[in-house]
Design a protein around this motif. Structure first.
Motif, short mmCIF file in Angstrom:
data_model
loop_
_atom_site.label_atom_id
_atom_site.label_comp_id
_atom_site.label_asym_id
_atom_site.label_seq_id
_atom_site.Cartn_x
_atom_site.Cartn_y
_atom_site.Cartn_z
N ASN A 56 -22.06 -21.85 -31.47
CA ASN A 56 -20.95 -22.72 -31.56
C ASN A 56 -20.24 -22.65 -32.76
OD1 ASN A 56 -23.56 -23.82 -29.70
ND2 ASN A 56 -21.52 -24.39 -28.81
N SER A 57 -19.20 -22.33 -32.91
CA SER A 57 -18.40 -22.25 -34.19
C SER A 57 -17.17 -22.97 -34.27
CB SER A 57 -17.92 -20.59 -34.13
OG SER A 57 -19.18 -19.99 -34.21
N ARG A 75 -28.13 -22.82 -30.93
CA ARG A 75 -28.26 -24.31 -30.80
C ARG A 75 -29.58 -24.55 -31.79
NH1 ARG A 75 -25.73 -27.56 -26.21
NH2 ARG A 75 -24.16 -26.27 -25.88
N ASN A 76 -29.94 -23.51 -32.53
CA ASN A 76 -31.16 -24.22 -33.76
C ASN A 76 -31.15 -23.30 -34.94
OD1 ASN A 76 -32.16 -21.51 -33.05
ND2 ASN A 76 -33.92 -22.16 -31.70
N TYR A 77 -30.28 -22.50 -34.99
CA TYR A 77 -30.06 -21.50 -36.48
C TYR A 77 -28.76 -21.72 -36.91
CZ TYR A 77 -31.18 -18.31 -40.06
OH TYR A 77 -31.29 -17.73 -41.35
N TYR A 103 -24.80 -30.17 -31.73
CA TYR A 103 -25.25 -29.23 -30.70
C TYR A 103 -26.54 -28.67 -30.62
CZ TYR A 103 -20.41 -28.85 -29.17
OH TYR A 103 -18.87 -29.07 -28.88
N ALA A 104 -27.17 -29.13 -31.62
CA ALA A 104 -28.74 -28.77 -31.88
C ALA A 104 -29.59 -29.07 -30.64
CB ALA A 104 -29.46 -29.14 -32.96
N LYS A 105 -30.24 -28.13 -30.45
CA LYS A 105 -31.32 -28.06 -29.02
C LYS A 105 -32.65 -27.80 -29.68
CE LYS A 105 -31.51 -25.05 -25.93
NZ LYS A 105 -31.06 -24.18 -24.82
#
Length: 150
Positions: A56-57, A75-77, A103-105
């Motif tokens: 996601n940018s 979604r995590n880095y 957007y993090a998961k």
């Protein structure tokens, strides 16, 4: 200022932005090998962030000018967060970071902070997970933040 998804047509301007910021803020912390490695990896890697199945940018735009770029992988880095030199300290980095975190998961988001950005990330709730590291002369600080799911 507004934030929108990064598109292929933005690539040239984002490459310039990342190169300018890197030259001033990041490369001086590296040995010659690290500088070469960073230049050979980071700029070509920007195009990879267009792959929406993995990244996601986003870009930040102010008065029709791109002033920031950020990307999160899987979604995590967090892989990238750059703000134009003249705009640093204005809150753009925090807005972009908040967008990425939305957007993090999962339970944690991690990143490898450049040495100059460490205090920014600490102010945003990230903590060092390991001592400063290096890869082929590229110095970084591994950091993470626990995410509270709503």
């Amino acid at each position: 200022m507004h934030i929108r998804a990064f598109q292929f047509s933005d690539l040239e301007n984002i490459s310039k932005l990342v190169s300018e910021v890197s030259k001033c803020d990041i490369l001086p912390h590296f040995c010659e090998q690290g500088q070469t490695e960073f230049i050979n990896r980071v700029i070509p890697d920007l195009e990879a962030t267009l792959n929406q199945s993995i990244f996601n940018s986003f870009i930040a735009i102010d008065e029709d000018r791109i002033v920031g770029f950020a990307a999160i992988r899987e979604r995590n880095y967090i892989t990238h967060l750059f703000v134009a030199k003249g705009e640093q300290g204005s809150g753009i980095g925090k807005v972009l970071l908040d967008k990425l975190l939305s957007y993090a998961k999962g339970k944690q988001v991690s990143l490898r902070s450049s040495l100059n950005a460490r205090s920014f990330y600490e102010k945003q709730g990230f903590t060092e997970t390991e001592p400063e590291g290096q890869f082929n002369g590229i110095r970084f600080v591994p950091m993470s933040k626990t995410i509270v799911q709503a």
